[in-house]
Design a protein around this motif. Sequence first.
Motif, PDB file in Angstrom:
ATOM      1  N   LEU A  68       2.723  -4.381   0.666  1.00  0.00           N
ATOM      2  CA  LEU A  68       2.279  -3.864  -0.629  1.00  0.00           C
ATOM      3  C   LEU A  68       3.447  -3.280  -1.407  1.00  0.00           C
ATOM      4  O   LEU A  68       3.603  -3.527  -2.603  1.00  0.00           O
ATOM      5  N   GLU A  69       4.278  -2.507  -0.716  1.00  0.00           N
ATOM      6  CA  GLU A  69       5.421  -1.867  -1.375  1.00  0.00           C
ATOM      7  C   GLU A  69       6.404  -2.909  -1.895  1.00  0.00           C
ATOM      8  O   GLU A  69       6.867  -2.816  -3.039  1.00  0.00           O
ATOM      9  N   ASP A  70       6.713  -3.912  -1.075  1.00  0.00           N
ATOM     10  CA  ASP A  70       7.634  -4.975  -1.504  1.00  0.00           C
ATOM     11  C   ASP A  70       7.109  -5.715  -2.729  1.00  0.00           C
ATOM     12  O   ASP A  70       7.883  -6.139  -3.583  1.00  0.00           O
ATOM     13  N   ALA A  71       5.788  -5.877  -2.811  1.00  0.00           N
ATOM     14  CA  ALA A  71       5.186  -6.607  -3.929  1.00  0.00           C
ATOM     15  C   ALA A  71       4.888  -5.699  -5.116  1.00  0.00           C
ATOM     16  O   ALA A  71       4.465  -6.179  -6.164  1.00  0.00           O
ATOM     17  N   GLY A  72       5.079  -4.386  -4.967  1.00  0.00           N
ATOM     18  CA  GLY A  72       4.785  -3.458  -6.058  1.00  0.00           C
ATOM     19  C   GLY A  72       3.298  -3.364  -6.340  1.00  0.00           C
ATOM     20  O   GLY A  72       2.878  -3.275  -7.488  1.00  0.00           O
ATOM     21  N   MET A  73       2.485  -3.389  -5.271  1.00  0.00           N
ATOM     22  CA  MET A  73       1.028  -3.384  -5.429  1.00  0.00           C
ATOM     23  C   MET A  73       0.409  -2.167  -4.755  1.00  0.00           C
ATOM     24  O   MET A  73       1.043  -1.490  -3.953  1.00  0.00           O
ATOM     25  N   ILE A  74      -0.832  -1.935  -5.106  1.00  0.00           N
ATOM     26  CA  ILE A  74      -1.617  -0.890  -4.464  1.00  0.00           C
ATOM     27  C   ILE A  74      -2.872  -1.524  -3.869  1.00  0.00           C
ATOM     28  O   ILE A  74      -3.262  -2.628  -4.242  1.00  0.00           O
ATOM     29  N   GLN A  75      -3.473  -0.800  -2.970  1.00  0.00           N
ATOM     30  CA  GLN A  75      -4.706  -1.261  -2.337  1.00  0.00           C
ATOM     31  C   GLN A  75      -5.718  -0.128  -2.430  1.00  0.00           C
ATOM     32  O   GLN A  75      -5.393   1.013  -2.191  1.00  0.00           O
TER      33      GLN A  75
END
Length: 118
Positions: free
Chosen positions: A65-72
Amino acid sequence: MLRPFTEVVHGDHRNPSLTMARIDPTLQDTPPRRIYVYDRGSQIDLLKTLPGSYMWASPVPADILEDAGMIQRTASMSRVYNLDLLIWRKNSPGSSLVRSFADYLQKYAGELAGEWEE
């Protein structure tokens, strides 16, 4: 709330016995904007490049998630639980190795669950 956004879905997502309406009767079965993707790796790429897109997924490790700049986010309306099983013959050769593997999986799953709750 998600109606104006695009849902990214893996092409084999359908479970005939489990529709979104069974998860929550107020949900529509098919959102108005949906993209079917048959390569799971492409889902992350689409989410990164398509503003406002989302997908329903099992927990994703924090580093991805961090590498992709996303949140869950968790979905409060979901009452669906998955159960994974590992089945082996009790007295078969190598059963101690399988038991060791099962113990490792259980420990690792607990670690992932901890990441999910953060």
